[in-house]
Write a protein that holds these residues in place. Sequence first.
Motif, PDB file in Angstrom:
ATOM      1  N   ASP A 139      39.918  67.550  50.190  1.00 49.96           N
ATOM      2  CA  ASP A 139      40.283  67.892  48.816  1.00 49.96           C
ATOM      3  C   ASP A 139      41.509  68.808  48.783  1.00 49.96           C
ATOM      4  OD1 ASP A 139      39.146  66.828  46.574  1.00 49.96           O
ATOM      5  OD2 ASP A 139      38.265  68.703  45.934  1.00 49.96           O
ATOM      6  N   TYR A 146      49.896  67.539  45.887  1.00 49.87           N
ATOM      7  CA  TYR A 146      50.247  67.522  44.460  1.00 49.87           C
ATOM      8  C   TYR A 146      51.380  68.502  44.186  1.00 49.87           C
ATOM      9  CZ  TYR A 146      49.905  68.796  39.518  1.00 49.87           C
ATOM     10  OH  TYR A 146      50.198  69.089  38.213  1.00 49.87           O
ATOM     11  N   ARG A 159      56.463  64.397  37.954  1.00 48.67           N
ATOM     12  CA  ARG A 159      55.223  65.028  37.483  1.00 48.67           C
ATOM     13  C   ARG A 159      54.152  63.983  37.221  1.00 48.67           C
ATOM     14  NH1 ARG A 159      55.578  70.136  36.803  1.00 48.67           N
ATOM     15  NH2 ARG A 159      57.694  70.848  37.124  1.00 48.67           N
ATOM     16  N   LEU A 167      44.944  62.616  40.302  1.00 47.58           N
ATOM     17  CA  LEU A 167      43.769  62.063  39.623  1.00 47.58           C
ATOM     18  C   LEU A 167      43.131  60.960  40.452  1.00 47.58           C
ATOM     19  CD1 LEU A 167      44.936  61.915  35.907  1.00 47.58           C
ATOM     20  CD2 LEU A 167      43.192  63.376  36.895  1.00 47.58           C
ATOM     21  N   PHE A 170      41.621  62.204  43.597  1.00 54.96           N
ATOM     22  CA  PHE A 170      40.489  63.080  43.265  1.00 54.96           C
ATOM     23  C   PHE A 170      39.252  62.247  42.928  1.00 54.96           C
ATOM     24  CE2 PHE A 170      38.225  66.275  40.662  1.00 54.96           C
ATOM     25  CZ  PHE A 170      38.248  67.314  41.556  1.00 54.96           C
ATOM     26  N   LEU A 174      35.729  62.647  44.876  1.00 55.49           N
ATOM     27  CA  LEU A 174      34.423  62.833  44.244  1.00 55.49           C
ATOM     28  C   LEU A 174      33.440  61.743  44.684  1.00 55.49           C
ATOM     29  CD1 LEU A 174      33.125  64.758  42.160  1.00 55.49           C
ATOM     30  CD2 LEU A 174      35.495  65.180  42.619  1.00 55.49           C
TER      31      LEU A 174
ATOM     32  N   PRO B 360      54.476  85.472  39.496  1.00 52.28           N
ATOM     33  CA  PRO B 360      53.847  84.686  40.568  1.00 52.28           C
ATOM     34  C   PRO B 360      52.369  85.033  40.763  1.00 52.28           C
ATOM     35  CG  PRO B 360      55.899  85.688  41.313  1.00 52.28           C
ATOM     36  CD  PRO B 360      55.631  86.231  39.962  1.00 52.28           C
ATOM     37  N   VAL B 367      46.065  79.221  38.867  1.00 48.14           N
ATOM     38  CA  VAL B 367      45.824  78.013  39.660  1.00 48.14           C
ATOM     39  C   VAL B 367      44.462  78.094  40.335  1.00 48.14           C
ATOM     40  CG1 VAL B 367      46.554  76.767  41.709  1.00 48.14           C
ATOM     41  CG2 VAL B 367      48.232  77.428  40.008  1.00 48.14           C
ATOM     42  N   LEU B 371      41.575  75.516  39.147  1.00 45.35           N
ATOM     43  CA  LEU B 371      41.095  74.571  40.162  1.00 45.35           C
ATOM     44  C   LEU B 371      39.647  74.890  40.524  1.00 45.35           C
ATOM     45  CD1 LEU B 371      44.147  73.996  42.512  1.00 45.35           C
ATOM     46  CD2 LEU B 371      43.222  72.497  40.769  1.00 45.35           C
ATOM     47  N   VAL B 374      37.491  73.248  38.069  1.00 47.13           N
ATOM     48  CA  VAL B 374      37.360  71.829  38.394  1.00 47.13           C
ATOM     49  C   VAL B 374      36.279  71.653  39.459  1.00 47.13           C
ATOM     50  CG1 VAL B 374      38.529  69.798  39.301  1.00 47.13           C
ATOM     51  CG2 VAL B 374      39.788  71.387  37.882  1.00 47.13           C
ATOM     52  N   GLY B 375      36.243  72.610  40.377  1.00 47.42           N
ATOM     53  CA  GLY B 375      35.309  72.483  41.499  1.00 47.42           C
ATOM     54  C   GLY B 375      36.031  72.129  42.788  1.00 47.42           C
ATOM     55  N   THR B 376      37.277  72.605  42.922  1.00 44.73           N
ATOM     56  CA  THR B 376      38.034  72.322  44.131  1.00 44.73           C
ATOM     57  C   THR B 376      37.599  73.270  45.238  1.00 44.73           C
ATOM     58  OG1 THR B 376      39.863  71.831  42.673  1.00 44.73           O
ATOM     59  CG2 THR B 376      40.375  72.005  44.996  1.00 44.73           C
ATOM     60  N   VAL B 409      35.863  64.602  37.554  1.00 43.66           N
ATOM     61  CA  VAL B 409      37.178  63.969  37.654  1.00 43.66           C
ATOM     62  C   VAL B 409      37.913  64.082  36.322  1.00 43.66           C
ATOM     63  CG1 VAL B 409      38.379  61.807  38.007  1.00 43.66           C
ATOM     64  CG2 VAL B 409      36.425  62.367  39.415  1.00 43.66           C
ATOM     65  N   LEU B 412      39.511  67.403  35.554  1.00 41.63           N
ATOM     66  CA  LEU B 412      40.743  67.737  36.282  1.00 41.63           C
ATOM     67  C   LEU B 412      41.950  67.548  35.379  1.00 41.63           C
ATOM     68  CD1 LEU B 412      42.276  68.346  38.912  1.00 41.63           C
ATOM     69  CD2 LEU B 412      42.274  65.921  39.381  1.00 41.63           C
ATOM     70  N   TYR B 413      41.899  66.508  34.543  1.00 40.01           N
ATOM     71  CA  TYR B 413      43.066  66.163  33.725  1.00 40.01           C
ATOM     72  C   TYR B 413      43.465  67.315  32.810  1.00 40.01           C
ATOM     73  CZ  TYR B 413      45.954  63.916  30.251  1.00 40.01           C
ATOM     74  OH  TYR B 413      46.970  63.620  29.408  1.00 40.01           O
ATOM     75  N   LEU B 416      44.725  70.433  34.621  1.00 38.85           N
ATOM     76  CA  LEU B 416      46.090  70.232  35.127  1.00 38.85           C
ATOM     77  C   LEU B 416      47.104  70.313  33.995  1.00 38.85           C
ATOM     78  CD1 LEU B 416      46.059  67.424  37.833  1.00 38.85           C
ATOM     79  CD2 LEU B 416      46.362  69.865  38.112  1.00 38.85           C
ATOM     80  N   ILE B 419      48.045  73.793  34.163  1.00 38.66           N
ATOM     81  CA  ILE B 419      48.736  74.236  35.379  1.00 38.66           C
ATOM     82  C   ILE B 419      50.170  73.709  35.414  1.00 38.66           C
ATOM     83  CG2 ILE B 419      48.752  74.036  37.890  1.00 38.66           C
ATOM     84  CD1 ILE B 419      45.767  74.004  37.881  1.00 38.66           C
ATOM     85  N   ALA B 420      50.346  72.425  35.018  1.00 37.98           N
ATOM     86  CA  ALA B 420      51.654  71.792  35.178  1.00 37.98           C
ATOM     87  C   ALA B 420      52.775  72.552  34.457  1.00 37.98           C
ATOM     88  CB  ALA B 420      51.587  70.337  34.734  1.00 37.98           C
ATOM     89  N   PHE B 423      54.470  75.638  36.106  1.00 38.61           N
ATOM     90  CA  PHE B 423      55.437  75.492  37.194  1.00 38.61           C
ATOM     91  C   PHE B 423      56.744  74.887  36.720  1.00 38.61           C
ATOM     92  CE2 PHE B 423      51.569  76.070  39.529  1.00 38.61           C
ATOM     93  CZ  PHE B 423      51.978  76.861  40.580  1.00 38.61           C
ATOM     94  N   THR B 424      56.809  74.516  35.434  1.00 37.53           N
ATOM     95  CA  THR B 424      58.049  73.971  34.908  1.00 37.53           C
ATOM     96  C   THR B 424      58.977  75.135  34.583  1.00 37.53           C
ATOM     97  OG1 THR B 424      56.593  72.431  33.823  1.00 37.53           O
ATOM     98  CG2 THR B 424      58.923  72.277  33.271  1.00 37.53           C
ATOM     99  N   PRO B 425      60.249  75.010  34.959  1.00 43.92           N
ATOM    100  CA  PRO B 425      61.168  76.086  34.591  1.00 43.92           C
ATOM    101  C   PRO B 425      61.204  76.258  33.080  1.00 43.92           C
ATOM    102  CG  PRO B 425      62.186  74.565  36.136  1.00 43.92           C
ATOM    103  CD  PRO B 425      60.874  73.967  35.745  1.00 43.92           C
TER     104      PRO B 425
END
Lengths: 499, 498
Positions: A139, A146, A159, A167, A170, A174, B360, B367, B371, B374-376, B409, B412-413, B416, B419-420, B423-425
């Motif tokens: 994982d 990513y 992106r 996804l 992942f 799972l 940072p 993050v 995450l 999510v369960g990472t 699963v 996660l969407y 993210l 999170i996404a 990290f974008t400027p």
Amino acid sequence: MMPVLIFLPAAVAAVLLLARVPDRAALLAWLGTSLATVGISVGLWAAYLAGARKGADGFAFEVKVPWIPGVGSSFHVGVDGLSLPLLALTAVVFTACAVYSLRQGQRPRSYAALFLALQTTSLGLFAALDLIVFFVFFDLSIVGMYFIIAGWGHGPGRRRSALLFFLYTFVGSLALLLGFIGLYVASDPHTFDIVALAAHPPLTGPGPAGPLVLAAIALGLAIKTPTVPFHTWLPPAHTDAPAAGSAVLAGILLKMGTFGFVRIAMPLLPEQWRAYAWVFIGVGVASVLYGALVALAQHNFKRLVAFTSVNHMGYILLALGAAGLLGDDKAREVAVSGAMVQMVSHGLITAALFLLAGVLLDRGGSYDMNRYGGLAAVAPRFAAVTAVAAFASLGLPGFSGFIAEFQILAGSLGPATPAAAVAALGIVLTAALMLWALHRLFLGAPRSQLATTVTDLRPRELWAIVPLLAGSVLIGLYPQSLLDVITPAAHTLITMVGR
Amino acid sequence: MHADPAAFTPELILLAGAVAALLTGAFVPRRRQWTAQLIAAAALAGSLAATGTIGAPGDTVYAGSYTLDGATLAARLIVPAAALLTLALAARRTRGDAREAEFAVLVLLASAGTILLAGSSDLLLLAVAYLLASIPLYALAGWGRDRRGAEGALKIYLLGVLAGILLLLGVAILYGLAGSTNYTELAAQLPHAPPAALGAGLVAVLAGLLFKAGAVPVHFWVPDAVQGATVGAGAFLTTIPKIGALLALYRLVLTMPGDGVNWRLLLAIIAAASMTLGNLAAFRQNSPTRLLAYSTISQVGYLLMAIVVAGTAARPAPLAALVLYLAAYAAANLGAFAVVAAQPHRATLADYRGLARAHPALVAVLVVCLLALVGTPPTGVFTGKLTVFSTAWDGGFAWLVVIAAINTVASLYYYLRWIAPAFTPATPTPTAEDGRAGAAEPAAGQPVRKGSTRRAPLRALTHPAHWVTASAVIAGLAALLLGPAADIVMTMAPGAQP
């Protein structure tokens, strides 16, 4: 030794992230760490051959520390003939990426830290002897990759590609976790320990549980490998990833899928593997042909290499499926050892090809082969190295790819004759597509302004790519160097599957 | 040991702290209201310390109405620790506010009620603890005294009162059936009760406890109350009441007979509905707090999975799985809220552009915590999910585990999606905005600079923004380390195993 090997890169990564190390020093630290892991791997290899520290269960350098006793999971790692080549491959490919990235301009400190962290996840996964340890590294490799694609990729869609990659894989992880829990629940006493589970495979006898658990695990591994029809995340991820990221993704991360089959699916579910071997053979042959045909249609050099990965991974599945068909033990053993050689061989060659694709993008700003042409005249070293890599990839004798594919086809021909015969067509297709790609890139007249801007390989790039190809030649000319380690393990594996 | 006030020391310290903070708040001038916060923090720390000395003797006090076992121990440790983090992460908003002391008092009272709820082994005490734990929440939700806060407070109040009445009704029915409110008696008598009446009583009590946990179908208060409340109050609402409610629910279902009423299936369906509906609703959210509110609804679904198999021989032990997940979830959720609290000018997910460059440390916490939700691996929630999934499957609910995996699963969407952008400027406009905000509060989220003057560290210590950042980092570390250290949490709770 094993915890040092696994966690050294992560420790350096943590230092790089926390301390404000200068950029140049960060990249050198990355290179130094990777070289250290190569050194440790070489030491492990020599000691393994000498028979050092080999435990009763066939694993050397075993470490077992209780982690969550309440769940029956421990930090259990060790080395055998299946994992040792992949550990060494990981060290070599990451070192090549470190050399290649020595001039990384964009946020080099975090870049180096991410790659080092990714190396820890790869080494840890190949050494894992506990399902949860395996899953944790599986994982985390997704998370690391990513960020590499989303953060350092190129192209407007990076992106999206990164998200698709995350996804999709992942979902696979799972499914894998569900399968692992299924194994845990079925075992008595409940455990996640791979060695214990392999000694007494759970889920024996009739019933839907065994096939369902195998289906969950196989789905997770097939997505990661990837095989047709679960490969659709791969081309966009590769196209948008930075060159070193692609090299690691194809060279190492894909092996996590195929390695999962030999480490988990086959020894832990032997009965189900034998019953459904034809499914894996079918998926393997489909991947071989589909990957080659789609690669043939590509104009984008990087996408072409990506699809040849699907093709090459297909051979591995074919061989492993054939190993599940009872019959001639010698043939099955050859098939498995061919699959293992293919993992190493593909890791070396594809990593080299992706780094070369990175050079192409760096010079010309495009992967479109139709816009180049005649590069052999302006960049002879680039042309020569790419040609060597392409020949290695199409399985020319003298390279590792030949040893691998020969063993796979020879081993599968007996148990699965029609499948092996059809898969052999893939070799012809791969040869055609590689030669055609070389033709479009390097021969003829320049087809656009772009082709004249290409300059030759720099020493840094040569130092990154040539050792990978040298490794492929070494295995091709002297396969015994690798087979000495693999063959006994392949024998053990088919004995386990035959139970 | 029937009457032993000393057994209640951790709760009594919280209560005394609340009274002291209230009086302090009433008598000190506004610019020194922080002393009330200090008292509250000291009370929470004292409660933790008292728990450390008491441990979990494993017996009951006051005629069996309160149980001092592993579950209570877990609540006594997780709740004050989470409340301490909440006080710190809310510091930037509460400091200097006219109602600064009230915030601390409400947090203390609700914490005390939550712990009582977790430890009750008597229906009457359960009802009292429910009220003590709920009423401060209504005020906490409306603490900001703005329009949205008022709306949220009204929602949680109306639904809370309704659920409270149902709970009392259920308590009455169960008492009528068993002739006692004590759990030991309930367990002995309820098998002889008519299933229809038993089902009605159980469902009514469930309504109250599920309301506090924020589970479907009594989850409607969560999004509005959490988004309308101040960030600190939202963090409290989504984290702490759950701990008491779920541990109380665990205790309650142990008294239910195995046949007659299929409460396991009922809870499994509620769990599946909760994780699915929470997830689906979270997909389209653009406000971080609202996203976290829906995420908390879905997380209750996973937590309920452990209760579905309560009292069975499933391995790992359901209670250990529940406690581990609760602790890990509290850390990860509070960490995410702390990041929101540290960046109050970022109102939507898109506003998080450029966070990685600017802060940072905060982005690392974000993050890790998202995450983790999510369960990472290797975070705490991962080990929580692993143990909860394993125990539910071992208890015969494989289908529920499959639904939970699919939901994981899907979740996660939306995590993210947050999170996404980080990290974008940053685009030029937000950068300017960011700069202005930074100028107004120069220390926002910045790491503590080692002072050029001798008093700098002291000033840094009293600056509320540093408390927020510190709470974010501590929560993030806890969310991360609870994974590798899962065993410590899991071995804390075995005392409550039947």
